[in-house]
Write an enzyme that holds these catalytic residues in place. Structure first.
Site, mmCIF file in Angstrom:
data_model
loop_
_atom_site.group_PDB
_atom_site.id
_atom_site.type_symbol
_atom_site.label_atom_id
_atom_site.label_comp_id
_atom_site.label_asym_id
_atom_site.label_seq_id
_atom_site.Cartn_x
_atom_site.Cartn_y
_atom_site.Cartn_z
ATOM 1 N N GLU A 41 -2.713 9.098 0.245
ATOM 2 C CA GLU A 41 -3.128 8.712 -1.094
ATOM 3 C C GLU A 41 -2.788 9.829 -2.075
ATOM 4 O O GLU A 41 -3.084 11.000 -1.827
ATOM 5 C CB GLU A 41 -4.644 8.477 -1.073
ATOM 6 C CG GLU A 41 -5.284 8.219 -2.412
ATOM 7 C CD GLU A 41 -6.801 8.151 -2.302
ATOM 8 O OE1 GLU A 41 -7.455 8.181 -3.365
ATOM 9 O OE2 GLU A 41 -7.319 8.090 -1.183
ATOM 10 N N GLU A 83 0.805 -1.221 0.000
ATOM 11 C CA GLU A 83 0.000 0.000 0.000
ATOM 12 C C GLU A 83 0.837 1.269 0.000
ATOM 13 O O GLU A 83 0.436 2.278 -0.571
ATOM 14 C CB GLU A 83 -0.930 0.023 1.219
ATOM 15 C CG GLU A 83 -2.019 -1.024 1.210
ATOM 16 C CD GLU A 83 -2.935 -0.877 0.013
ATOM 17 O OE1 GLU A 83 -3.224 0.248 -0.400
ATOM 18 O OE2 GLU A 83 -3.363 -1.914 -0.512
#
Length: 261
Positions: A133, A124
């Protein structure tokens, strides 16, 4: 992201595109946005889900998550990454004290959970490189139907931390459980490394810990099955698996069965 939308996948961190369909493990619910989980945000109107609770005590953790193990992950990311100075082994161990069930059980089971957790974290975050993100703030992660977790003006509920989850219905209960205002100040997850790991472990214990006996493949399904499992993206699925097998070797434990999804 299943991951709560973790949107979990380096793809989440790297692209931010959430999945829209679920194929959740037994005992888990599929939210209207296509993610697996056990809280009311996932199970409202879908027929329940199982619990995952607990935490991760530092007893055996510090002897397994050594400096060499943790920094070995970070060493594979760029020196200019924000995560290089943000994520630390001590922050992880401090956060893990809140979750004594994490990495517990038999020696083999505990080590496999540690390997699985860090395999997904590695995938991730790009080896603990990313804290948020990419372009996350440009996405709308506010679901106003969850009135118990109201969105606040100016707050962005995009993915942050080692297992970057999204949406107000995750930030709200995460903050309530951990002890920060997840709705008004979701950015705390990207500002405080201990809170960041607590948030990741909260999500893990709530949504993934319970499926560990089913094998590593079940953890991938719980986190991002709608995007990667059943032949949808075998390259990403196998990337996670590769990290897991590597970390199992480092920890001296067999990877077990049911590795893919």
């Amino acid at each position: 992201m299943a991951l709560m939308s973790l949107g979990l996948a380096a793809a989440l961190l790297l692209s931010g595109a959430p999945a829209q369909k679920c194929d959740c493990p037994a005992g888990y619910c599929c939210s209207q946005f296509g993610y697996c989980g056990t809280t009311s945000a996932y199970c409202a109107g879908s027929g329940g889900g199982g619990g995952g609770g607990g935490g991760s005590g530092s007893g055996g953790l510090s002897s397994n998550v050594t400096d060499a193990f943790f920094n070995g992950i970070k060493s594979q990311s760029s020196g200019g990454c924000a995560g290089q100075s943000f994520y630390t082994r001590q922050a992880f161990l401090t956060a893990a004290r809140m979750y004594p069930a994490f990495g517990s059980g038999s020696s083999g089971a505990g080590k496999r959970e540690i390997a699985a957790f860090f395999a997904h974290v590695t995938h991730e975050t790009g080896h603990l490189c990313y804290i948020e993100e990419i372009n996350g703030a440009s996405h709308s992660y506010c679901d106003q139907t969850f009135t118990q977790w109201p969105c606040y003006p100016g707050a962005s509920y995009h993915g942050r931390g080692p297992l970057p989850f999204t949406f107000n219905y995750n930030y709200g209960p995460a903050g309530q459980s951990i002890g920060f205002d997840g709705l008004r100040s979701p950015q705390t997850v990207a500002q405080d490394p201990v809170v960041s790991f607590k948030a990741a472990l909260w999500f893990w214990m709530t949504n993934v810990h319970g499926v560990l006996p089913q094998g590593f493949g079940a953890t991938t399904r719980a986190l991002n099955g709608a995007v990667e499992c059943d032949g949808k993206n075998t390259a990403q699925m196998n990337a996670r698996l590769g990290y897991y097998q590597d970390y199992c070797r480092q920890l001296g434990v067999d990877a077990g069965g049911n590795l893919t999804c």
